[in-house]
Design an enzyme around this catalytic site. Structure first.
Site, PDB file in Angstrom:
ATOM      1  N   TYR A  72       0.991  -1.202  -0.007  1.00  0.00           N
ATOM      2  CA  TYR A  72       0.117   0.013   0.036  1.00  0.00           C
ATOM      3  C   TYR A  72       0.868   1.287  -0.095  1.00  0.00           C
ATOM      4  O   TYR A  72       0.955   2.106  -0.572  1.00  0.00           O
ATOM      5  CB  TYR A  72      -0.874  -0.006   1.229  1.00  0.00           C
ATOM      6  CG  TYR A  72      -1.718   1.409   1.469  1.00  0.00           C
ATOM      7  CD1 TYR A  72      -2.389   1.952   0.412  1.00  0.00           C
ATOM      8  CD2 TYR A  72      -1.467   1.985   2.649  1.00  0.00           C
ATOM      9  CE1 TYR A  72      -3.127   2.978   0.664  1.00  0.00           C
ATOM     10  CE2 TYR A  72      -2.190   3.316   2.909  1.00  0.00           C
ATOM     11  CZ  TYR A  72      -3.073   3.880   1.785  1.00  0.00           C
ATOM     12  OH  TYR A  72      -3.585   4.917   1.940  1.00  0.00           O
TER      13      TYR A  72
HETATM   14  N1  NAD Z   1      -8.864   7.309   5.616  1.00  0.00           N
HETATM   15  C1  NAD Z   1      -7.554   7.427   6.180  1.00  0.00           C
HETATM   16  O1  NAD Z   1      -7.053   7.638   7.066  1.00  0.00           O
HETATM   17  C2  NAD Z   1      -6.600   7.579   4.875  1.00  0.00           C
HETATM   18  C3  NAD Z   1      -5.199   7.735   5.358  1.00  0.00           C
HETATM   19  C4  NAD Z   1      -4.207   7.946   4.432  1.00  0.00           C
HETATM   20  C5  NAD Z   1      -4.495   8.171   3.256  1.00  0.00           C
HETATM   21  N2  NAD Z   1      -6.094   7.875   2.858  1.00  0.00           N
HETATM   22  C6  NAD Z   1      -6.033   7.776   1.193  1.00  0.00           C
HETATM   23  O2  NAD Z   1      -7.069   8.987   1.066  1.00  0.00           O
HETATM   24  C7  NAD Z   1      -8.158   8.390  -0.038  1.00  0.00           C
HETATM   25  C8  NAD Z   1      -9.408   8.250   0.390  1.00  0.00           C
HETATM   26  O3  NAD Z   1      -9.571   7.280   1.393  1.00  0.00           O
HETATM   27  P1  NAD Z   1     -10.701   6.705   2.058  1.00  0.00           P
HETATM   28  O4  NAD Z   1     -10.657   6.621   3.587  1.00  0.00           O
HETATM   29  O5  NAD Z   1     -11.965   7.927   1.803  1.00  0.00           O
HETATM   30  O6  NAD Z   1     -11.276   5.467   1.507  1.00  0.00           O
HETATM   31  P2  NAD Z   1     -12.291   4.911   0.909  1.00  0.00           P
HETATM   32  O7  NAD Z   1     -12.167   3.313   0.785  1.00  0.00           O
HETATM   33  O8  NAD Z   1     -13.517   5.030   1.614  1.00  0.00           O
HETATM   34  O9  NAD Z   1     -12.435   5.557  -0.542  1.00  0.00           O
HETATM   35  C9  NAD Z   1     -11.953   5.302  -1.684  1.00  0.00           C
HETATM   36  C10 NAD Z   1     -13.114   5.240  -2.894  1.00  0.00           C
HETATM   37  O10 NAD Z   1     -12.224   4.919  -4.028  1.00  0.00           O
HETATM   38  C11 NAD Z   1     -13.165   3.922  -4.770  1.00  0.00           C
HETATM   39  N3  NAD Z   1     -12.491   3.224  -5.581  1.00  0.00           N
HETATM   40  C12 NAD Z   1     -11.527   2.300  -5.146  1.00  0.00           C
HETATM   41  N4  NAD Z   1     -10.983   1.536  -6.103  1.00  0.00           N
HETATM   42  C13 NAD Z   1     -11.446   2.163  -7.239  1.00  0.00           C
HETATM   43  C14 NAD Z   1     -11.277   2.099  -8.732  1.00  0.00           C
HETATM   44  N5  NAD Z   1     -10.431   1.227  -9.059  1.00  0.00           N
HETATM   45  N6  NAD Z   1     -11.878   2.846  -9.704  1.00  0.00           N
HETATM   46  C15 NAD Z   1     -12.690   3.918  -9.059  1.00  0.00           C
HETATM   47  N7  NAD Z   1     -12.950   4.098  -7.814  1.00  0.00           N
HETATM   48  C16 NAD Z   1     -12.397   3.442  -6.888  1.00  0.00           C
HETATM   49  C17 NAD Z   1     -13.944   3.143  -3.814  1.00  0.00           C
HETATM   50  O11 NAD Z   1     -15.117   2.815  -4.204  1.00  0.00           O
HETATM   51  C18 NAD Z   1     -13.901   4.168  -2.714  1.00  0.00           C
HETATM   52  O12 NAD Z   1     -15.361   4.863  -2.516  1.00  0.00           O
HETATM   53  C19 NAD Z   1      -7.322   7.100  -0.414  1.00  0.00           C
HETATM   54  O13 NAD Z   1      -6.532   7.326  -1.321  1.00  0.00           O
HETATM   55  C20 NAD Z   1      -6.496   6.708   0.687  1.00  0.00           C
HETATM   56  O14 NAD Z   1      -5.456   5.741   0.368  1.00  0.00           O
HETATM   57  C21 NAD Z   1      -6.914   7.569   3.682  1.00  0.00           C
END
Ligand code: NAD
Length: 345
Positions: free
Chosen positions: A157
Site C-alpha cells: 500500500y
Molecule cells: N482514511 C484514512 O485514514 C486515509 C489515510 C491516508 C490516506 N488515505 C487515502 O485517502 C484516499 C481516500 O481514502 P478513504 O478513507 O476515503 O477510502 P475509501 O475506501 O472510503 O474511499 C476510496 C473510494 O475509491 C473507490 N475506488 C476504489 N478503487 C477504485 C477504482 N479502481 N476505480 C474507481 N474508484 C475506486 C472506492 O469505491 C471508494 O469509494 C485514498 O487514496 C486513501 O489511500 C486515507
C-alpha cells in the site's frame, strides 16, 4: 450557476473522505462531479448512501466506473471539464495490502497512471492527490516532516502511494501539471470507513464483543478529524504550486520541486495520541467499558505516526485542531443514529 463557478472532478467521491470533501466543495460554491467504482472492499450500501446524500444537491453529479477503464475515465473528464481534480479513489488499507496486493497495483498504479494521462490533456488549474503517512514507514524521527526519507515502505500500500507521488512528480516536470500530494494521517469521523479502528472498536463494543488491540496497545497515531481534513484540502486547492519560471516568494518548510510544480503536504492533527487513550475516550463516549484482547504487532504495521503540519499552516494559515474527545463524540452520535441503535433500552 455563475460563469465563474469552478468545476471539480473528485475521484473516490463515494468514499469516506471523498463524500465529506464533495459536501465541503458544494458548500463552498464549486460544481462537483464524482467518479467512483463502488468497489466491495467494504459495505457498498454505505458508499451508495453517501452518494445519495450528495445527489440531493444539484451542484453534484457522478459517474460509476473504474479508474482502470480508460474510456469511462476519459468520458468523465470530457463531461466534467474540470478546472481542478482531486484524486482520492484508491485501494486503501494497510493490512488488506498483505491479503490482496494485486488490487493495489491495479487501482493505485494503473488507475493513477490513467488519471495522470487524462489530467495531462485537461489544462488543469490544479491536480491534488491522496498519499499517506504510511510512506514514512518505520521512521523513528517524530513528528514526520515532509522532507524525511520515504524510500523504505513497509507495505505494498505504502509503496503504491509513494509511486503515485513519484509518478505525479514526473508529470509535473514534463507537462507543467501543478500537483499537490497530501499525506493524510489516520482520518476518522462520521460516515467513516468500517475497516478502520474507531469503527471496528465501536461496532464490536456495541455488539458485546472484545476488541483486538495490537502491539499490546503500545501504538500512537496522529488522528485527524474529517472536517479539519476536508477544510485543509479546500484551502490547498487555492495554493497550486507555481511553474518554476514564475516563482517569486519562498515559503518556509516548502517541498516544492526544483524542476516542476509539485509539492507534498502533510495533513495531520499534529498530535500524537496513545492508542489506549483513544480507546478510553471511546469508552467514555459510549458510556461502557470495552473488553480487550491484547495482541502482538500486525505485519506491516508501524508503531507510531505524528505529523508536522507547519507547511500546511504556512500555505493556508490553517492547522487541524479538533480534539479527539469531540471527534469521537461526533462519530459515536453518527454511528448510533445511522445504525438505529437506541442506548436507552
Ligand atoms: N482514511 C484514512 O485514514 C486515509 C489515510 C491516508 C490516506 N488515505 C487515502 O485517502 C484516499 C481516500 O481514502 P478513504 O478513507 O476515503 O477510502 P475509501 O475506501 O472510503 O474511499 C476510496 C473510494 O475509491 C473507490 N475506488 C476504489 N478503487 C477504485 C477504482 N479502481 N476505480 C474507481 N474508484 C475506486 C472506492 O469505491 C471508494 O469509494 C485514498 O487514496 C486513501 O489511500 C486515507
Amino acid at each position: 450557476m455563475s460563469a465563474e463557478t469552478r468545476r471539480v472532478l473528485v475521484t473516490g467521491s463515494a468514499g469516506f473522505i471523498g463524500y465529506h470533501l464533495c459536501k465541503e466543495l458544494i458548500g463552498a460554491g464549486f460544481e462537483v462531479v464524482g467518479f467512483d467504482a463502488m468497489t466491495d472492499y467494504y459495505d457498498v450500501n454505505l458508499k451508495r448512501r453517501r452518494h445519495q446524500i450528495l445527489l440531493q444537491n444539484p451542484a453534484f453529479r457522478a459517474t460509476e466506473a473504474r479508474l482502470e477503464d480508460v474510456d469511462a475515465l476519459g468520458e468523465a473528464f470530457a463531461d466534467a471539464r474540470p478546472d481542478i481534480v482531486v484524486h482520492l479513489a484508491a485501494q486503501a488499507g494497510v493490512r488488506y495490502s498483505i491479503e490482496n496486493p494485486r488490487s493495489y497495483v491495479e487501482t493505485n498504479i494503473l488507475g493513477t497512471f490513467n488519471l495522470l494521462e487524462c489530467a495531462k490533456e485537461a489544462t488543469l488549474e490544479h491536480l491534488l492527490m491522496a498519499s499517506t503517512s504510511s510512506v514514512y514507514g518505520a521512521n523513528p524521527d517524530m513528528p514526520f516532516v515532509e522532507g524525511h526519507p520515504t524510500d523504505a515502505p513497509l507495505t505494498l500500500y505504502a509503496a503504491t502511494k509513494k509511486s503515485n507521488e513519484n509518478m505525479a512528480h514526473a508529470y509535473a516536470h514534463l507537462w507543467d501539471l501543478p500537483v499537490t500530494m497530501f499525506r493524510f494521517f489516520t482520518v476518522y469521523g462520521p460516515y467513516g470507513r468500517p475497516d478502520l479502528a474507531l469503527f471496528r472498536f465501536a461496532k464490536a463494543a456495541l455488539e458485546g464483543r472484545p476488541i483486538d488491540v495490537y502491539n499490546h496497545g503500545k501504538m500512537t497515531r496522529d488522528f485527524t478529524y474529517i472536517s479539519d481534513l476536508v477544510k485543509a484540502v479546500r484551502l490547498l486547492i487555492d495554493a497550486a504550486p507555481q511553474p518554476v519560471e514564475e516563482r517569486k516568494a519562498t515559503i518556509e518548510a516548502d517541498t516544492l520541486s526544483a524542476v516542476g510544480p509539485h509539492r507534498v503536504v502533510n495533513i495531520g492533527n499534529g498530535q500524537q495520541t496513545q492508542l489506549m487513550d483513544f480507546i478510553t475516550e471511546l469508552e467514555r463516549s459510549l458510556g461502557m467499558e470495552i473488553e480487550k484482547n491484547f495482541m502482538d504487532m500486525q505485519m506491516g504495521d508501524v508503531p507510531g505516526t505524528w505529523a508536522n503540519s507547519d507547511l500546511l499552516e504556512n500555505l493556508t494559515g490553517y492547522r487541524p485542531n479538533t480534539p479527539i474527545s469531540e471527534g469521537i463524540d461526533r462519530f459515536v452520535e453518527w454511528y448510533l443514529d445511522y445504525y438505529n441503535i437506541n442506548r436507552d433500552c
